[in-house]
Design a protein around this motif. Sequence first.
Motif, PDB file in Angstrom:
ATOM      1  N   SER A 142      43.630  38.474  40.343  1.00  0.00           N
ATOM      2  CA  SER A 142      44.555  38.464  41.474  1.00  0.00           C
ATOM      3  C   SER A 142      45.048  39.869  41.763  1.00  0.00           C
ATOM      4  O   SER A 142      44.980  40.764  40.905  1.00  0.00           O
ATOM      5  CB  SER A 142      45.759  37.551  41.192  1.00  0.00           C
ATOM      6  OG  SER A 142      46.605  38.150  40.221  1.00  0.00           O
ATOM      7  N   THR A 163      52.803  38.279  35.107  1.00  0.00           N
ATOM      8  CA  THR A 163      51.358  38.485  34.952  1.00  0.00           C
ATOM      9  C   THR A 163      50.865  38.038  33.588  1.00  0.00           C
ATOM     10  O   THR A 163      49.655  37.996  33.354  1.00  0.00           O
ATOM     11  CB  THR A 163      50.983  39.962  35.183  1.00  0.00           C
ATOM     12  OG1 THR A 163      51.791  40.807  34.364  1.00  0.00           O
ATOM     13  CG2 THR A 163      51.171  40.347  36.642  1.00  0.00           C
ATOM     14  N   GLN A 207      47.841  30.106  34.406  1.00  0.00           N
ATOM     15  CA  GLN A 207      47.843  29.350  35.658  1.00  0.00           C
ATOM     16  C   GLN A 207      48.567  28.025  35.460  1.00  0.00           C
ATOM     17  O   GLN A 207      48.461  27.391  34.404  1.00  0.00           O
ATOM     18  CB  GLN A 207      46.421  29.072  36.131  1.00  0.00           C
ATOM     19  CG  GLN A 207      45.763  30.234  36.862  1.00  0.00           C
ATOM     20  CD  GLN A 207      44.491  29.806  37.547  1.00  0.00           C
ATOM     21  OE1 GLN A 207      43.585  29.273  36.922  1.00  0.00           O
ATOM     22  NE2 GLN A 207      44.418  30.027  38.840  1.00  0.00           N
ATOM     23  N   GLU A 210      49.757  25.683  40.964  1.00  0.00           N
ATOM     24  CA  GLU A 210      48.944  26.803  41.459  1.00  0.00           C
ATOM     25  C   GLU A 210      47.492  26.371  41.621  1.00  0.00           C
ATOM     26  O   GLU A 210      46.843  26.682  42.638  1.00  0.00           O
ATOM     27  CB  GLU A 210      49.033  27.976  40.496  1.00  0.00           C
ATOM     28  CG  GLU A 210      48.134  29.144  40.896  1.00  0.00           C
ATOM     29  CD  GLU A 210      48.048  30.207  39.816  1.00  0.00           C
ATOM     30  OE1 GLU A 210      47.461  31.278  40.093  1.00  0.00           O
ATOM     31  OE2 GLU A 210      48.552  29.975  38.700  1.00  0.00           O
ATOM     32  N   GLU A 239      49.165  31.434  44.176  1.00  0.00           N
ATOM     33  CA  GLU A 239      49.638  32.069  42.940  1.00  0.00           C
ATOM     34  C   GLU A 239      51.147  31.974  42.765  1.00  0.00           C
ATOM     35  O   GLU A 239      51.646  31.841  41.645  1.00  0.00           O
ATOM     36  CB  GLU A 239      49.200  33.533  42.937  1.00  0.00           C
ATOM     37  CG  GLU A 239      49.546  34.299  41.687  1.00  0.00           C
ATOM     38  CD  GLU A 239      49.190  35.773  41.791  1.00  0.00           C
ATOM     39  OE1 GLU A 239      49.129  36.437  40.743  1.00  0.00           O
ATOM     40  OE2 GLU A 239      48.985  36.264  42.923  1.00  0.00           O
ATOM     41  N   ARG A 284      52.833  29.390  40.529  1.00  0.00           N
ATOM     42  CA  ARG A 284      52.900  29.632  39.088  1.00  0.00           C
ATOM     43  C   ARG A 284      54.279  30.166  38.715  1.00  0.00           C
ATOM     44  O   ARG A 284      54.872  29.761  37.719  1.00  0.00           O
ATOM     45  CB  ARG A 284      51.823  30.634  38.672  1.00  0.00           C
ATOM     46  CG  ARG A 284      51.777  30.921  37.185  1.00  0.00           C
ATOM     47  CD  ARG A 284      50.933  32.135  36.830  1.00  0.00           C
ATOM     48  NE  ARG A 284      49.665  32.186  37.539  1.00  0.00           N
ATOM     49  CZ  ARG A 284      48.749  33.128  37.351  1.00  0.00           C
ATOM     50  NH1 ARG A 284      48.963  34.097  36.467  1.00  0.00           N
ATOM     51  NH2 ARG A 284      47.629  33.135  38.049  1.00  0.00           N
TER      52      ARG A 284
END
Length: 265
Positions: free
Chosen positions: A90, A211, A215, A219, A225, A228
């Motif tokens: 991502s 980060t 997941q 999501e 994203e 999440r």
Amino acid sequence: MDLSFFCNFASKLRLPYMKYIGIIPARYASTRFPGKPLAMLGGKTVVQRVCEQVSQVLDETYVATDDKRIREAVEAFGGKAIMTRADHKSGTDRIEEAATLLQTDADVVINVQGDEPFIQRSQLETIKALFDDDPRTQIATLGKPFDSLEAAENPNSPKIVCDVNGYALYFSRSLIPYIRGFAREEWLTQFTFLKHIGLYAYRREVLSAITRLPQSPLEKAESLEQLRWLQNGYRIRVGLTDVETVGIDTPDDLRRAEAFLLACQ
């Protein structure tokens, strides 16, 4: 005005100075439009136009890329680029790596999509204000009221539903909420459906934390994203904009962007 002068002035007024860095993820490989960041738009590359818009507002601007051609193009027009890994899933992960490599001391990192050459100063200022006026803001993004029900029904335009304090409750590709008791063609007159504008900003420590999250089920279900982060308890503050963005995902989008650029001149 000299930045150190402003910092000293703010300190005397007991106003904390927030430093913002804009990082623009830019990949050369793209299924729908390979080489998109280097496509020409009105005599400049798409990535150059994004950089120029962002640099007008933020303290620092970098392009995060995994391709030497993009890095060389950015440096050729006087911009700053940093090389990142090619295996990121991502843009957020690429942003985090870039911020770490830069060892940035910025309070807030703003993720500006590399295919948004018409991002406006007002949109970036709105994002900044969400952090400046509330130290509790963890993540921020933008929403714009849809102009038509047809546009709102497009699954490629995610929708946002917010609470009364302007925080996101949910993002969906479906048209939400359902307006009970009214014909579908009347829905737009009964509720302000918000289009999600894909501009994100994160406090530096929050970016590092999100980060590392796996997941989430939501999501995976919606392929969004930001769900999440919500599902893990992070709060996303939503600012409003009345500016329509012209994103470039395909060669046809580039032609529309050319027409938009000519109309603005």
